[in-house]
Design a protein around this motif. Sequence first.
Motif, mmCIF file in Angstrom:
data_model
loop_
_atom_site.group_PDB
_atom_site.id
_atom_site.type_symbol
_atom_site.label_atom_id
_atom_site.label_comp_id
_atom_site.label_asym_id
_atom_site.label_seq_id
_atom_site.Cartn_x
_atom_site.Cartn_y
_atom_site.Cartn_z
ATOM 1 N N SER A 98 0.796 -1.231 0.000
ATOM 2 C CA SER A 98 0.000 0.000 0.000
ATOM 3 C C SER A 98 0.825 1.276 0.000
ATOM 4 O O SER A 98 0.271 2.362 -0.176
ATOM 5 C CB SER A 98 -0.951 0.022 1.207
ATOM 6 N N ASN A 122 6.088 3.122 -5.883
ATOM 7 C CA ASN A 122 4.755 2.640 -6.235
ATOM 8 C C ASN A 122 4.762 1.301 -6.949
ATOM 9 O O ASN A 122 3.797 0.533 -6.841
ATOM 10 C CB ASN A 122 4.041 3.661 -7.128
ATOM 11 N N SER A 150 -5.566 1.976 -8.077
ATOM 12 C CA SER A 150 -6.207 3.287 -7.987
ATOM 13 C C SER A 150 -7.209 3.425 -9.122
ATOM 14 O O SER A 150 -7.153 2.684 -10.123
ATOM 15 C CB SER A 150 -5.149 4.400 -8.096
ATOM 16 N N SER A 153 -5.552 3.713 -12.318
ATOM 17 C CA SER A 153 -5.128 2.541 -13.074
ATOM 18 C C SER A 153 -5.907 2.470 -14.384
ATOM 19 O O SER A 153 -5.469 1.824 -15.341
ATOM 20 C CB SER A 153 -5.402 1.258 -12.283
ATOM 21 N N TYR A 163 2.027 8.586 -11.711
ATOM 22 C CA TYR A 163 1.043 7.937 -10.847
ATOM 23 C C TYR A 163 0.137 7.040 -11.677
ATOM 24 O O TYR A 163 -0.085 5.870 -11.325
ATOM 25 C CB TYR A 163 0.212 8.980 -10.098
ATOM 26 N N LYS A 167 0.210 2.931 -11.333
ATOM 27 C CA LYS A 167 -1.000 2.251 -10.878
ATOM 28 C C LYS A 167 -1.582 1.347 -11.962
ATOM 29 O O LYS A 167 -2.143 0.287 -11.660
ATOM 30 C CB LYS A 167 -2.033 3.268 -10.393
ATOM 31 N N ALA A 192 -8.582 -1.115 -5.838
ATOM 32 C CA ALA A 192 -8.448 0.203 -6.460
ATOM 33 C C ALA A 192 -9.376 1.190 -5.747
ATOM 34 O O ALA A 192 -10.579 1.239 -6.040
ATOM 35 C CB ALA A 192 -8.784 0.146 -7.945
ATOM 36 N N TYR A 195 -12.018 8.107 -4.554
ATOM 37 C CA TYR A 195 -11.687 9.341 -3.839
ATOM 38 C C TYR A 195 -12.059 9.194 -2.361
ATOM 39 O O TYR A 195 -13.236 9.059 -2.021
ATOM 40 C CB TYR A 195 -12.425 10.523 -4.455
ATOM 41 N N THR A 201 -6.167 14.270 0.216
ATOM 42 C CA THR A 201 -7.257 14.927 -0.518
ATOM 43 C C THR A 201 -7.843 16.118 0.239
ATOM 44 O O THR A 201 -8.863 16.667 -0.176
ATOM 45 C CB THR A 201 -8.394 13.926 -0.818
ATOM 46 N N ASP A 252 -15.102 2.553 -5.032
ATOM 47 C CA ASP A 252 -15.111 3.967 -5.449
ATOM 48 C C ASP A 252 -16.476 4.634 -5.345
ATOM 49 O O ASP A 252 -16.656 5.749 -5.846
ATOM 50 C CB ASP A 252 -14.601 4.083 -6.893
#
Length: 258
Positions: A98, A122, A150, A153, A163, A167, A192, A195, A201, A252
């Motif tokens: 992670s 990563n 993510s 990805s 990034y 991913k 994955a 947000y 964030t 997600d």
Amino acid sequence: MDITDFSLDAFSLAGRTAVVTGGNTGLGRAFSLALAKAGADVFVPSLADDDGETRRLVEAEGRRYLFREADISQRGVPAEVVEACVGELGSLDILVNSAGIALLDDVESFDRDKWDPMVAINLTAAFELSHAASRIMREQGRGKIINIASLFSFLGGQRSPAYAATKAGIVGFTKAYCDELAGFGIQVNAVAPGYFATAITAATRANPESSRRVLEHIPADRWGDPADLMGAIVFLASRASDYVNGHTLVVDGGYLVR
């Protein structure tokens, strides 16, 4: 296993040991706590320990928390981490890759100085850790490797080509390792996240316009909470997912459907 033999004990991680990279910050802390709540001892390699909060949470569940200062982006360190976990906890049953960073800049300015450390942490660190862990897991005849992917990805990801690239690479790596290790009783999967409300964030969430743009894409109409990922991690780490392999589980709130 006959269907009548199934029980909720299939989700138990009692007696299991887990390495969780980045397991004392952000989403990683939620992963560590989820595994501990399900019964696993947790070994966290990171550049620095936190203020003791992760240890307190894990030990409150009656589980062991071991921290090791380690820069997993350095060649050879991931193998040392795996060796240390087995030496101190006796086995390595679960690996959660992670740890990750996201450096941002416009395409014109995004150079190797930003690209290289992101690939090292990563992607390459996840490979080295999985490579070392898989040897232990093959000897045991079982194991769970969970890579953290993510939404990016699958999406472009403005201002961070590294990034998105790393991913996307994690998803491909997950499939490749699954293809070779499934026959040894090892499941390799990915999660994955979408947000989530974390420190990373915070600025986006604090800006009403940027937060609105994100929420317009989420059918659940809210930012994710780290707790929303805990069930997914326990499932993929447990016997309940023994026939799930090479899969990327998107958590997600429905973002990708819009």
